[in-house]
Enzyme design. Sequence first.
Site, PDB file in Angstrom:
ATOM      1  N   CYS A 113       0.817  -1.228   0.000  1.00 60.97           N
ATOM      2  CA  CYS A 113       0.000   0.000   0.000  1.00 60.97           C
ATOM      3  C   CYS A 113       0.846   1.272   0.000  1.00 60.97           C
ATOM      4  O   CYS A 113       0.325   2.350  -0.266  1.00 60.97           O
ATOM      5  CB  CYS A 113      -0.947   0.002   1.194  1.00 60.97           C
ATOM      6  SG  CYS A 113      -2.027  -1.432   1.188  1.00 60.97           S
ATOM      7  N   HIS A 281      -3.799   6.754   1.908  1.00 61.50           N
ATOM      8  CA  HIS A 281      -4.093   5.402   1.451  1.00 61.50           C
ATOM      9  C   HIS A 281      -5.486   5.002   1.934  1.00 61.50           C
ATOM     10  O   HIS A 281      -5.909   5.388   3.035  1.00 61.50           O
ATOM     11  CB  HIS A 281      -3.040   4.432   1.989  1.00 61.50           C
ATOM     12  CG  HIS A 281      -3.386   3.021   1.714  1.00 61.50           C
ATOM     13  ND1 HIS A 281      -3.649   2.561   0.447  1.00 61.50           N
ATOM     14  CD2 HIS A 281      -3.557   1.957   2.544  1.00 61.50           C
ATOM     15  CE1 HIS A 281      -3.955   1.278   0.504  1.00 61.50           C
ATOM     16  NE2 HIS A 281      -3.916   0.890   1.765  1.00 61.50           N
ATOM     17  N   ASN A 311     -10.126  -1.044  -1.080  1.00 59.38           N
ATOM     18  CA  ASN A 311      -8.677  -0.849  -1.007  1.00 59.38           C
ATOM     19  C   ASN A 311      -8.051  -1.396  -2.291  1.00 59.38           C
ATOM     20  O   ASN A 311      -8.116  -2.596  -2.548  1.00 59.38           O
ATOM     21  CB  ASN A 311      -8.131  -1.588   0.223  1.00 59.38           C
ATOM     22  CG  ASN A 311      -6.627  -1.423   0.388  1.00 59.38           C
ATOM     23  OD1 ASN A 311      -5.956  -0.828  -0.449  1.00 59.38           O
ATOM     24  ND2 ASN A 311      -6.101  -1.967   1.474  1.00 59.38           N
TER      25      ASN A 311
HETATM   26  N1  ACO Z   1     -18.579  -9.040   8.106  1.00 60.84           N
HETATM   27  C1  ACO Z   1     -19.155  -9.238   9.299  1.00 60.84           C
HETATM   28  N2  ACO Z   1     -18.463  -9.412  10.435  1.00 60.84           N
HETATM   29  C2  ACO Z   1     -17.123  -9.358  10.349  1.00 60.84           C
HETATM   30  C3  ACO Z   1     -16.447  -9.150   9.131  1.00 60.84           C
HETATM   31  C4  ACO Z   1     -17.230  -8.988   7.978  1.00 60.84           C
HETATM   32  N3  ACO Z   1     -16.678  -8.778   6.769  1.00 60.84           N
HETATM   33  N4  ACO Z   1     -15.114  -9.144   9.367  1.00 60.84           N
HETATM   34  C5  ACO Z   1     -14.941  -9.358  10.673  1.00 60.84           C
HETATM   35  N5  ACO Z   1     -16.162  -9.499  11.283  1.00 60.84           N
HETATM   36  C6  ACO Z   1     -16.443  -9.753  12.684  1.00 60.84           C
HETATM   37  C7  ACO Z   1     -15.353 -10.552  13.380  1.00 60.84           C
HETATM   38  O1  ACO Z   1     -15.478 -11.920  13.123  1.00 60.84           O
HETATM   39  C8  ACO Z   1     -15.595 -10.196  14.809  1.00 60.84           C
HETATM   40  O2  ACO Z   1     -16.652 -10.978  15.288  1.00 60.84           O
HETATM   41  P1  ACO Z   1     -16.657 -11.502  16.827  1.00 60.84           P
HETATM   42  O3  ACO Z   1     -16.701 -10.239  17.658  1.00 60.84           O
HETATM   43  O4  ACO Z   1     -17.906 -12.316  16.883  1.00 60.84           O
HETATM   44  O5  ACO Z   1     -15.395 -12.275  17.004  1.00 60.84           O
HETATM   45  C9  ACO Z   1     -16.086  -8.747  14.738  1.00 60.84           C
HETATM   46  O6  ACO Z   1     -16.507  -8.535  13.380  1.00 60.84           O
HETATM   47  C10 ACO Z   1     -15.019  -7.748  15.067  1.00 60.84           C
HETATM   48  O7  ACO Z   1     -13.807  -8.118  14.390  1.00 60.84           O
HETATM   49  P2  ACO Z   1     -12.551  -7.189  14.349  1.00 60.84           P
HETATM   50  O8  ACO Z   1     -11.475  -7.860  13.553  1.00 60.84           O
HETATM   51  O9  ACO Z   1     -12.225  -6.729  15.725  1.00 60.84           O
HETATM   52  O10 ACO Z   1     -13.166  -5.976  13.522  1.00 60.84           O
HETATM   53  P3  ACO Z   1     -12.566  -4.564  13.230  1.00 60.84           P
HETATM   54  O11 ACO Z   1     -13.524  -3.545  13.618  1.00 60.84           O
HETATM   55  O12 ACO Z   1     -11.136  -4.460  13.698  1.00 60.84           O
HETATM   56  O13 ACO Z   1     -12.527  -4.568  11.632  1.00 60.84           O
HETATM   57  C11 ACO Z   1     -10.962  -4.772   9.857  1.00 60.84           C
HETATM   58  C12 ACO Z   1     -11.744  -5.510  10.921  1.00 60.84           C
HETATM   59  C13 ACO Z   1     -11.932  -4.117   8.897  1.00 60.84           C
HETATM   60  C14 ACO Z   1     -10.110  -5.784   9.092  1.00 60.84           C
HETATM   61  C15 ACO Z   1     -10.080  -3.677  10.532  1.00 60.84           C
HETATM   62  O14 ACO Z   1      -9.375  -4.244  11.598  1.00 60.84           O
HETATM   63  C16 ACO Z   1      -9.084  -3.061   9.581  1.00 60.84           C
HETATM   64  O15 ACO Z   1      -9.453  -2.351   8.654  1.00 60.84           O
HETATM   65  N6  ACO Z   1      -7.783  -3.262   9.804  1.00 60.84           N
HETATM   66  C17 ACO Z   1      -6.756  -2.642   8.957  1.00 60.84           C
HETATM   67  C18 ACO Z   1      -6.699  -3.231   7.577  1.00 60.84           C
HETATM   68  C19 ACO Z   1      -5.553  -2.604   6.816  1.00 60.84           C
HETATM   69  O16 ACO Z   1      -5.239  -1.439   6.970  1.00 60.84           O
HETATM   70  N7  ACO Z   1      -4.855  -3.390   6.010  1.00 60.84           N
HETATM   71  C20 ACO Z   1      -3.656  -2.848   5.412  1.00 60.84           C
HETATM   72  C21 ACO Z   1      -3.778  -2.681   4.005  1.00 60.84           C
HETATM   73  S1  ACO Z   1      -3.655  -4.147   3.125  1.00 60.84           S
HETATM   74  C22 ACO Z   1      -2.060  -4.226   2.494  1.00 60.84           C
HETATM   75  O17 ACO Z   1      -1.159  -3.508   2.820  1.00 60.84           O
HETATM   76  C23 ACO Z   1      -1.821  -5.329   1.584  1.00 60.84           C
END
Ligand code: ACO
Length: 354
Positions: A113, A281, A311
């Site tokens: 990214c 980003h 993304n």
């Molecule tokens: N739909 C429904 N529920 C979901 C989904 C989904 N798509 N994804 C996760 N959940 C659920 C989880 O299972 C969890 O359920 P539980 O509480 O029953 O266990 C709940 O939602 C909360 O999960 P978290 O992982 O804590 O959710 P969070 O709010 O952190 O969101 C996310 C997850 C969107 C991935 C977030 O953490 C994020 O955006 N992180 C950064 C991603 C990023 O910046 N990546 C870098 C770029 S990629 C690259 O460089 C290649």
Amino acid sequence: MLHALIAGSGSEIPPNLVKNEALARIMDTSDAWIRERTGVETRYFVDAGTSTTDLAVPAARRALERAGVAPEEVDLVVFATMTPDHFFPGNGGLLQARLGLRPVPCFDIRQQCTGFLYGLQLADAHVRAGLAKTILVVGAEVHTGFMPWSAGAWARLAGDVDAPLAPGEWEFNTRIRHLTVLFGDGAAAVVVRAHEGAGRGVVDHLLAADGADYDKLCVPGVGFKHRPFVDHAQIDRGDFVPIMEGRYVFKMATTRMTEVAQAILARNGLTTGDLSLVLMHQANKRINEYVQRALGIPDEKVVHNIHKYGNTTAATIPLLWDECARAGRIGPGDLVLLVGFGAGMTWGATLVRG
Ligand code: ACO
């Protein structure tokens, strides 16, 4: 002193619009969850068989046209992607041939990214060293190759089949829903030209990397740590699917992006009040809202497009640049801050005047 000026930009978005509701047909997710937790509303996917270079070709042609540059003038290509057409060779040479460029040097870089920001620094350094005058810098991705969905799941996604997925497949898709709902395909390119005069062009770059926690966001298998680099056992274990510890990456992204933005402004004697635009980003809208608040930047200076494209990794920042440039939001001399964070971990900021 010569330095890089972004003289033109172009982008290419693939044809298949995929709404959050469509993803909810193949895994346990919902439009409400995806919108609220990530800001993504739609993304675009390529047709099967379309590669990252296929998307980069029209994006680069548009950038050349808008810059008023003929293909034979290009003397360097920098191609940033984490989803290349082939394990080797890299995409730079493929793009050079498809555009009919001279046999110029082509760099393939993979800072995920942050790839576009690394590419821009590489281009600027070549200009400053007198090694190049007209450079194509491309960020492009086809993430759909990472989506480990069956033909049946793809058919349901397209709305061609109504019947529910088999429970095992539904559960498998649900296990990686935190990852697959985030990404879209897309490409964008800029033409960088050598420019004299401080009022326009790149002002400064501040890039960083720390590989200590690489395994919080990586593809664990299908690499030369293994002999052979790909085998049935890795495929059966799903080692070709990225690992992402979402909460950890979220925390690192908000911390590093805020720090690097503050540091580049401070070392140039600037404040957020001097900025015309901030292009971050697009990994999660909540990450960018957090950084915006921490920096104290008003809404009208921050542009998002994650709701449309998801993304697109190396393509997000040049895509934003291209949309803003075409909308007349980047005038000559306007100070724009580019900020990114990605796998590696890598992060960085660039200050550039339009
Ligand atoms: N739909 C429904 N529920 C979901 C989904 C989904 N798509 N994804 C996760 N959940 C659920 C989880 O299972 C969890 O359920 P539980 O509480 O029953 O266990 C709940 O939602 C909360 O999960 P978290 O992982 O804590 O959710 P969070 O709010 O952190 O969101 C996310 C997850 C969107 C991935 C977030 O953490 C994020 O955006 N992180 C950064 C991603 C990023 O910046 N990546 C870098 C770029 S990629 C690259 O460089 C290649």
